[in-house]
Design a protein around this motif. Structure first.
Motif, PDB file in Angstrom:
ATOM      1  N   GLU A 168     -80.290  18.319 -30.812  1.00  0.00           N
ATOM      2  CA  GLU A 168     -80.806  17.082 -31.412  1.00  0.00           C
ATOM      3  C   GLU A 168     -82.201  17.276 -32.002  1.00  0.00           C
ATOM      4  O   GLU A 168     -82.521  16.773 -33.080  1.00  0.00           O
ATOM      5  CB  GLU A 168     -80.860  15.995 -30.329  1.00  0.00           C
ATOM      6  N   GLU A 169     -82.993  18.060 -31.290  1.00  0.00           N
ATOM      7  CA  GLU A 169     -84.355  18.326 -31.768  1.00  0.00           C
ATOM      8  C   GLU A 169     -84.299  19.012 -33.140  1.00  0.00           C
ATOM      9  O   GLU A 169     -85.051  18.692 -34.053  1.00  0.00           O
ATOM     10  CB  GLU A 169     -85.064  19.220 -30.747  1.00  0.00           C
ATOM     11  N   GLN A 170     -83.368  19.941 -33.269  1.00  0.00           N
ATOM     12  CA  GLN A 170     -83.224  20.644 -34.544  1.00  0.00           C
ATOM     13  C   GLN A 170     -82.742  19.700 -35.651  1.00  0.00           C
ATOM     14  O   GLN A 170     -83.227  19.756 -36.778  1.00  0.00           O
ATOM     15  CB  GLN A 170     -82.247  21.808 -34.391  1.00  0.00           C
ATOM     16  N   GLU A 171     -81.794  18.824 -35.295  1.00  0.00           N
ATOM     17  CA  GLU A 171     -81.291  17.866 -36.301  1.00  0.00           C
ATOM     18  C   GLU A 171     -82.419  16.974 -36.796  1.00  0.00           C
ATOM     19  O   GLU A 171     -82.553  16.734 -38.002  1.00  0.00           O
ATOM     20  CB  GLU A 171     -80.190  16.999 -35.705  1.00  0.00           C
ATOM     21  N   ASN A 172     -83.246  16.480 -35.886  1.00  0.00           N
ATOM     22  CA  ASN A 172     -84.356  15.609 -36.286  1.00  0.00           C
ATOM     23  C   ASN A 172     -85.362  16.351 -37.150  1.00  0.00           C
ATOM     24  O   ASN A 172     -85.838  15.825 -38.160  1.00  0.00           O
ATOM     25  CB  ASN A 172     -85.061  15.034 -35.050  1.00  0.00           C
ATOM     26  N   ALA A 173     -85.655  17.591 -36.752  1.00  0.00           N
ATOM     27  CA  ALA A 173     -86.614  18.392 -37.533  1.00  0.00           C
ATOM     28  C   ALA A 173     -86.050  18.649 -38.930  1.00  0.00           C
ATOM     29  O   ALA A 173     -86.777  18.595 -39.919  1.00  0.00           O
ATOM     30  CB  ALA A 173     -86.904  19.698 -36.812  1.00  0.00           C
ATOM     31  N   THR A 174     -84.757  18.904 -39.015  1.00  0.00           N
ATOM     32  CA  THR A 174     -84.131  19.187 -40.308  1.00  0.00           C
ATOM     33  C   THR A 174     -84.215  17.973 -41.219  1.00  0.00           C
ATOM     34  O   THR A 174     -84.563  18.089 -42.394  1.00  0.00           O
ATOM     35  CB  THR A 174     -82.639  19.585 -40.114  1.00  0.00           C
ATOM     36  N   LYS A 175     -83.915  16.794 -40.638  1.00  0.00           N
ATOM     37  CA  LYS A 175     -83.967  15.548 -41.436  1.00  0.00           C
ATOM     38  C   LYS A 175     -85.354  15.366 -42.017  1.00  0.00           C
ATOM     39  O   LYS A 175     -85.516  15.063 -43.198  1.00  0.00           O
ATOM     40  CB  LYS A 175     -83.629  14.345 -40.541  1.00  0.00           C
ATOM     41  N   GLU A 176     -86.352  15.572 -41.169  1.00  0.00           N
ATOM     42  CA  GLU A 176     -87.738  15.368 -41.611  1.00  0.00           C
ATOM     43  C   GLU A 176     -88.082  16.347 -42.742  1.00  0.00           C
ATOM     44  O   GLU A 176     -88.668  15.960 -43.757  1.00  0.00           O
ATOM     45  CB  GLU A 176     -88.691  15.566 -40.428  1.00  0.00           C
ATOM     46  N   GLN A 177     -87.680  17.592 -42.582  1.00  0.00           N
ATOM     47  CA  GLN A 177     -88.061  18.603 -43.576  1.00  0.00           C
ATOM     48  C   GLN A 177     -87.348  18.406 -44.899  1.00  0.00           C
ATOM     49  O   GLN A 177     -87.859  18.799 -45.939  1.00  0.00           O
ATOM     50  CB  GLN A 177     -87.772  20.019 -43.047  1.00  0.00           C
TER      51      GLN A 177
END
Ligand SMILES: N[C@@H](CCC(=O)N[C@@H](CS)C(=O)NCC(=O)O)C(=O)O
Length: 225
Positions: A116-125
């Motif tokens: 989930e942390e990766q998904e959120n970071a990806t969305k932001e980037q």
């Protein structure tokens, strides 16, 4: 005679920011390699609060935090300027230095995210290229116009690190919707990498990839254990 030392570590993108600035300004300095697993007394003495590299030591006076070091270098060695002289343009450059520095830690930490942390970071980037294209670069070659400036140095790491992080994680962080999306950002990346001073001071992408993969493996193993 002035004495300039840079405490850094390979492949710290924060250290590279300072290396690029000193090299572009033609400042002579001694590079002191740190071992972050066994921090030197010098690092602990010079940066007691954060205990991080880079630290620039000018005539025995230390300064920490890469963007602070960049600003200080600009004032100490004003030749080959990396900030504009016009107050508004200078403030504009500082806005982008701050903005891009804030984004850097999420981008650089991407290699160490999963789930989930990766998904959120990806969305932001994924929002980032559009902002940079439309607001930061516009029709300019670099953030400040025709010449490389401090904002470019702050974001310069993506020209090598981003591809490496994407390969290590198998996630396209700043994925274009189409191959010709973000053309200005692509041109900026090429221009930055092709600058002769920058080109001579970039990490080898293969070594960087091997390093990032090793760090990620350690993370994944610790999650399984
Ligand atoms: N905000 C700092 C970040 C510097 C930083 O994170 N440096 C890392 C190496 S890339 C470090 O020294 N880490 C040591 C630690 O966290 O103990 C800057 O811009 O200088």
């Amino acid at each position: 005679m002035e004495e300039v030392k840079l405490l850094g570590v390979w492949p710290s993108p924060y250290s590279y920011r300072v290396i690029w600035a000193l090299e572009l300004k033609g400042v002579k300095y001694e590079y002191v390699k740190e071992d972050l697993a066994n921090k030197s007394d010098l690092l602990l003495r010079y940066n007691p609060i954060h205990q991080k590299v880079p630290v620039l030591v000018h005539n025995e006076k230390p300064i920490a935090e890469s963007t602070v070091i960049l600003e200080c270098s600009e004032e100490t060695w004003p030749h080959n300027p990396l900030l504009p002289t016009d107050p508004h343009e200078r403030a504009f450059a500082r806005f982008w230095i701050k903005f891009l520095d804030d984004k850097s830690s999420t981008l650089l930490g991407f290699n160490l995210t999963v789930g989930e942390e990766q998904e959120n970071a990806t969305k932001e980037q994924r929002e980032l290229p559009k902002i940079i294209e439309e607001q930061g670069l516009g029709k300019k070659k670099y953030f400040g116009g025709d010449k490389i400036g401090l904002a470019d140095l702050v974001f310069g790491f993506i020209t090598v690190w981003l591809g490496v992080l994407e390969e290590a994680t198998a996630v396209k962080v700043m994925k274009p919707a189409a191959a010709d999306d973000f053309p200005r950002l692509q041109v900026w990346i090429e221009n930055f990498r092709e600058n002769s001073v920058i080109k001579a001071n970039l990490p080898d992408p293969r070594e960087l990839l091997a390093h990032s993969k090793r760090k990620r493996e350690v993370l994944l193993e610790s999650k399984i254990a």
